[in-house]
Scaffold this active site. Structure first.
Site, mmCIF file in Angstrom:
data_model
loop_
_atom_site.group_PDB
_atom_site.id
_atom_site.type_symbol
_atom_site.label_atom_id
_atom_site.label_comp_id
_atom_site.label_asym_id
_atom_site.label_seq_id
_atom_site.Cartn_x
_atom_site.Cartn_y
_atom_site.Cartn_z
ATOM 1 N N GLY A 55 -51.588 10.103 9.923
ATOM 2 C CA GLY A 55 -52.139 9.778 11.234
ATOM 3 C C GLY A 55 -53.565 9.287 11.102
ATOM 4 O O GLY A 55 -54.221 9.524 10.080
ATOM 5 N N CYS A 82 -50.456 12.895 3.843
ATOM 6 C CA CYS A 82 -51.798 12.529 4.294
ATOM 7 C C CYS A 82 -52.274 13.485 5.397
ATOM 8 O O CYS A 82 -52.548 14.647 5.128
ATOM 9 C CB CYS A 82 -51.813 11.069 4.718
ATOM 10 S SG CYS A 82 -53.467 10.356 4.859
ATOM 11 N N TYR A 83 -52.357 13.030 6.644
ATOM 12 C CA TYR A 83 -52.746 13.919 7.738
ATOM 13 C C TYR A 83 -51.814 15.128 7.810
ATOM 14 O O TYR A 83 -52.238 16.251 8.100
ATOM 15 C CB TYR A 83 -52.733 13.146 9.057
ATOM 16 C CG TYR A 83 -53.196 13.930 10.273
ATOM 17 C CD1 TYR A 83 -54.549 14.118 10.527
ATOM 18 C CD2 TYR A 83 -52.276 14.474 11.161
ATOM 19 C CE1 TYR A 83 -54.977 14.830 11.646
ATOM 20 C CE2 TYR A 83 -52.687 15.184 12.282
ATOM 21 C CZ TYR A 83 -54.041 15.362 12.521
ATOM 22 O OH TYR A 83 -54.455 16.071 13.617
ATOM 23 N N HIS A 169 -49.353 8.032 0.140
ATOM 24 C CA HIS A 169 -48.164 7.599 0.892
ATOM 25 C C HIS A 169 -47.041 7.204 -0.068
ATOM 26 O O HIS A 169 -47.071 6.120 -0.663
ATOM 27 C CB HIS A 169 -48.515 6.420 1.806
ATOM 28 C CG HIS A 169 -49.399 6.796 2.948
ATOM 29 N ND1 HIS A 169 -48.909 7.260 4.149
ATOM 30 C CD2 HIS A 169 -50.755 6.803 3.074
ATOM 31 C CE1 HIS A 169 -49.916 7.532 4.963
ATOM 32 N NE2 HIS A 169 -51.051 7.266 4.333
ATOM 33 N N GLU A 171 -44.058 6.401 0.790
ATOM 34 C CA GLU A 171 -43.109 5.512 1.455
ATOM 35 C C GLU A 171 -43.418 4.033 1.290
ATOM 36 O O GLU A 171 -42.559 3.182 1.548
ATOM 37 C CB GLU A 171 -43.021 5.852 2.954
ATOM 38 C CG GLU A 171 -44.265 5.536 3.774
ATOM 39 C CD GLU A 171 -45.334 6.610 3.751
ATOM 40 O OE1 GLU A 171 -46.222 6.577 4.615
ATOM 41 O OE2 GLU A 171 -45.280 7.485 2.863
ATOM 42 N N ASP A 226 -28.059 -8.187 17.024
ATOM 43 C CA ASP A 226 -28.072 -6.879 17.687
ATOM 44 C C ASP A 226 -27.067 -6.819 18.838
ATOM 45 O O ASP A 226 -26.262 -5.892 18.927
ATOM 46 C CB ASP A 226 -29.476 -6.556 18.209
ATOM 47 C CG ASP A 226 -30.528 -6.630 17.129
ATOM 48 O OD1 ASP A 226 -30.170 -6.435 15.947
ATOM 49 O OD2 ASP A 226 -31.693 -6.906 17.447
ATOM 50 N N LYS A 366 -33.040 -2.481 12.054
ATOM 51 C CA LYS A 366 -32.419 -3.806 11.976
ATOM 52 C C LYS A 366 -31.495 -3.938 10.763
ATOM 53 O O LYS A 366 -30.382 -4.450 10.879
ATOM 54 C CB LYS A 366 -33.516 -4.878 11.911
ATOM 55 C CG LYS A 366 -32.995 -6.307 11.960
ATOM 56 C CD LYS A 366 -32.654 -6.698 13.376
ATOM 57 C CE LYS A 366 -32.343 -8.173 13.507
ATOM 58 N NZ LYS A 366 -32.192 -8.596 14.904
#
Length: 510
Positions: A55, A82-83, A169, A171, A226, A366
């Site tokens: 964050g 992190c946060y 991070h 990710e 979609d 997606k």
């Protein structure tokens, strides 16, 4: 079938959706929720693991989001990033302080203990940092797993309680061994990793049969992936009780309206096609502000769709292809997220028409929708088409929109896409587009001086559309594109190529 669930408590990180995507890629259904959920609310979701996101705030700021300490007592693995690491340390009896040397960008991580999420990863490895605070003292029961030159506690864990915290991070792609770390966390949770296109398809079809037991469903379609997948899922679930309404705004790609009608006939789907281009062009006359154009198109779309939908008095439901990122952005989960642009869909119509809203793919990203589409039998070249904006070519024409400009851009756009496909580059590019600029350029064609429009071509590569890099075309492809556009499209005498990445630029120009 009820899938196992990893719950992400979101504290406003720009990477929260990316965490969810990475965990889903590992075969586990992952859902994002507000960071301020109580321990009981988290327990009610029955997750097999919890992630505390990063964050932008500091735990020292007034009003900083906090985590309920009860989350750590649920008996499931918890990963703080992190946060999320700072919250874990602070709430469990450790100490956090502001760093003297903030870390943003790449850092060299040194493992202190090659175990847990770091098993089978290098002792020294690059990671992506973005923090101004750090853990000064670990909570009781924790041990240090890794450090950097500026951060003594870059990773820590309480193995007995399966609590793990990372300052960096995992990710993002800039942390090359991050996927392996997340995979180890998934294994720690004992996940079966059965979140795949086939399982998703059957779960969605079963849900639709249960939620739409009777009555007709009106499905709003654009011809894109979609809405088409939404219509296909409905047909599999409820058969001929679904009718798809396609509003042709006149802002689509060349021959797109006819192609949509043909494609739906091939899919065996009923399509109600409405040519409303006249209404849209009239409403947009003289309007050059991009946000105003979007609002007008959204307003006209709702009006046309509502009038057409009333032709089906037996309808009880309205379906649309809302995706998970749309749900997140509109739900207020990420309270710190900035509004980049105004989206439009069939918002407000369910209440006005007295219909119940159905959004079967609202929990999917997606790429997951594309894979479900292939699972449903949709052709690869359709499923993996580049994204196209809801307002269409109206936001790829800078300035006022009229039929002449749209026709000009349609012709140029068709040439660009044709040359990209002919060169075998379409699947290498994440999104390619043309922009008709509101400037004119002096040129020479034959023995005559010209003063005509300029076309900007843009192509990007990206894994998540949060960041993107401009595509490096072979020069000969750009040469063919430019020569064909100038020679074949009346009114354009110059072609330029956009070499701006995201950030600082956006992918679309408006």
């Amino acid at each position: 079938m009820q899938h196992e669930l990893i719950l992400i408590l979101d504290f406003g990180s720009q990477y929260t959706q990316l965490i969810a995507r990475r965990l889903r890629e590992l075969g586990v259904k992952t859902v994002i929720a507000r960071g301020d959920l109580t321990g009981e609310e988290v327990r009610a979701a029955a997750p097999i693991a919890v992630v505390l996101s990063g964050g932008p705030a500091s735990v020292f700021e007034d009003g900083a989001l906090q985590v309920d300490p009860a989350v750590f007592e649920l008996g499931v693995p918890v990963l703080g990033i992190c946060y999320g690491m700072h919250l874990m340390a602070q709430r469990l009896g450790g100490r956090v302080r502001s760093s003297d040397h903030r870390e943003y960008g790449l850092a060299e991580l040194e493992l202190v203990a090659e175990k847990g999420v770091f098993e089978d990863t290098p002792r020294n490895q690059p990671v992506w940092m973005s923090h101004g605070d750090l853990v000064e003292a670990m909570p009781p029961g924790f041990e240090i797993l890794a450090r950097t030159s500026n951060t003594e506690v870059a990773a820590m864990a309480d193995s007995a309680r399966r609590l793990i915290a990372l300052q960096f991070h995992p990710e993002v792609r800039h942390t090359p061994h991050g996927t392996k770390m997340l995979e180890a966390f998934v294994a720690l949770a004992g996940a079966h990793r059965d979140w795949n296109p086939s399982a998703i398809r059957h779960e969605l079809v079963d849900q639709l049969r249960e939620s739409v037991p009777e009555g007709r469903v009106i499905c709003g379609v654009s011809g894109g992936v979609d809405s088409s997948v939404t219509a296909m899922l409905l047909r599999e679930a409820i058969g001929d009780r679904v009718v798809s309404i396609f509003v042709d705004t006149g802002m689509l790609r060349k021959n797109e309206g006819d192609n949509v009608a043909r494609r739906f006939a091939e899919f065996g789907l009923e399509l109600d096609r409405v040519d409303a281009s006249g209404e849209f062009f009239a409403a947009l006359d003289g309007v050059d502000d991009p946000e105003e154009k979007r609002k007008i198109i959204g307003r006209e779309f709702v009006a046309v769709f509502e009038a057409e939908a009333r032709r089906f008095p037996d309808a009880r439901y309205l379906a649309q292809g809302t995706l998970y990122p749309d749900v997140i952005e509109s739900s207020g989960i990420r309270g710190t997220a900035a509004v980049i642009k105004t989206h439009h869909n069939v918002g407000g119509l369910p209440e006005r028409l007295g219909l119940e809203l159905v959004e079967p793919i609202r929990d999917l990203f997606k790429d997951e929708v594309r894979r479900v589409g292939e699972e449903l039998g949709l052709p690869h070249d359709f499923v993996w088409r580049h994204p196209f904006p809801g307002p269409g070519l109206a936001v790829r024409i800078l300035g006022a929109v009229d039929r002449e400009r749209v026709l000009t851009l349609q012709e140029a756009d068709a040439i660009v896409i044709d040359e990209i496909r002919s060169a075998g580059l379409y699947d290498e590019i994440s999104q390619a587009l043309c922009v008709l600029l509101p400037v004119r350029s002096v040129g020479v064609m034959g023995d005559q001086r010209t003063y005509e429009k300029v076309l900007a071509v843009r192509a990007v590569t990206t894994t998540d559309f949060m960041t993107a890099d401009w595509y490096r075309f072979p020069p000969e492809v750009l040469d063919r594109i430019a020569r064909r556009v100038v020679n074949e499209v009346a009114g354009i005498n110059r072609v330029v190529y956009d070499v701006t990445s995201k950030p600082p630029g956006t992918i679309e120009w408006e």
